[in-house]
Design an enzyme around this catalytic site. Structure first.
Site, PDB file in Angstrom:
ATOM      1  N   CYS A  51       0.592   6.880   5.710  1.00  0.00           N
ATOM      2  CA  CYS A  51       1.020   7.294   4.374  1.00  0.00           C
ATOM      3  C   CYS A  51       1.803   8.608   4.424  1.00  0.00           C
ATOM      4  O   CYS A  51       2.763   8.794   3.669  1.00  0.00           O
ATOM      5  CB  CYS A  51      -0.188   7.453   3.455  1.00  0.00           C
ATOM      6  SG  CYS A  51      -1.123   5.931   3.201  1.00  0.00           S
ATOM      7  N   ARG A 128       0.140  -1.364   0.347  1.00  0.00           N
ATOM      8  CA  ARG A 128       1.454  -0.722   0.193  1.00  0.00           C
ATOM      9  C   ARG A 128       2.357  -1.646  -0.629  1.00  0.00           C
ATOM     10  O   ARG A 128       2.864  -2.642  -0.127  1.00  0.00           O
ATOM     11  CB  ARG A 128       2.071  -0.440   1.562  1.00  0.00           C
ATOM     12  CG  ARG A 128       1.202   0.419   2.436  1.00  0.00           C
ATOM     13  CD  ARG A 128       1.831   0.732   3.785  1.00  0.00           C
ATOM     14  NE  ARG A 128       0.821   1.252   4.683  1.00  0.00           N
ATOM     15  CZ  ARG A 128       0.357   2.504   4.658  1.00  0.00           C
ATOM     16  NH1 ARG A 128       0.847   3.357   3.781  1.00  0.00           N
ATOM     17  NH2 ARG A 128      -0.575   2.895   5.510  1.00  0.00           N
TER      18      ARG A 128
END
Length: 214
Positions: A51, A128
């Site tokens: 991330c 995601r």
């Protein structure tokens, strides 16, 4: 106690689900961004390695997206304090400013509304996702990635430009299209349109597949 928001999935071509949320830039209501394109994306958690690379990569394309009238908005199931600390950490340790708001979705209301929770991956973290919402508030495209693999920023830029090109010129774009390349003229729907199409000067492989420069 409020009833739990039922999980659902946005639909391409329909209005993107509206929401109000707390972000690192203050309160945000999706419908207040009408007139801009919005790229809403989720990440599994703050202070995690993949991330972090993605946030730096999104920051790297933020200016180009802004020139395309696109507002980036991030989201995870973390508190606003966690988001702020992580954004500060990325600035201090990596030297990268994060210029876009990040939604703190502790109650998972936005995540559930957008189908960001996939129990096969995690019941407490978002996968995601990337949602492309146009300036009229309509969902135009969706990308889903697993928690283990980061996203491609060139593809996010390419798809944004392809969607805006289709809108501006009433055309489609072929596989692997890049800005400046030929686009596809929509296929004719009647025998009369077929005959007309073959005389219009396009680069046609056959009656249903014609290209042109824009």
């Amino acid at each position: 106690m409020e009833p739990e928001e039922a999980p659902c999935m946005p639909v391409i071509g329909e209005a993107a689900p509206d929401f109000e949320a707390v972000t690192t830039h203050g309160p945000l209501k999706l419908s207040d961004l009408r007139g801009k394109w919005v790229i809403l994306f989720s990440h599994p958690a703050d202070f995690t390695p993949v991330c972090t690379t993605e946030f730096m990569a999104f920051a790297g394309i933020a200016d180009e997206l802004a020139r395309l009238n696109v507002q980036l908005v991030g989201l995870s199931i973390d508190s606003v304090h966690s988001h702020l600390a992580w954004v500060r950490n990325i600035k201090e340790k990596m030297g990268v400013d994060i210029p876009f708001p990040v939604i703190a979705d502790l109650d998972m209301k936005v995540a559930r509304r957008y189908g960001m929770i996939h129990p096969g991956q995690s019941s407490t973290s978002t996968i995601r996702t990337v949602f492309f919402i146009d300036d009229k508030g309509v969902m135009r495209a969706m990308l889903y990635y697993p928690m283990s693999n980061g996203r491609s920023m060139p593809e996010i830029l390419r798809l944004t430009k392809a969607l805006q090109t289709s809108d501006a010129h009433g055309v489609a774009t072929p596989a692997n299209w890049q800005p400046g390349e030929k686009v596809i003229v929509p296929a004719p729907k009647t025998p009369e349109e077929i005959e007309k199409r073959m005389k219009e000067g396009y680069e046609c492989k056959d009656w249903y597949l014609c290209f042109k420069k824009i």
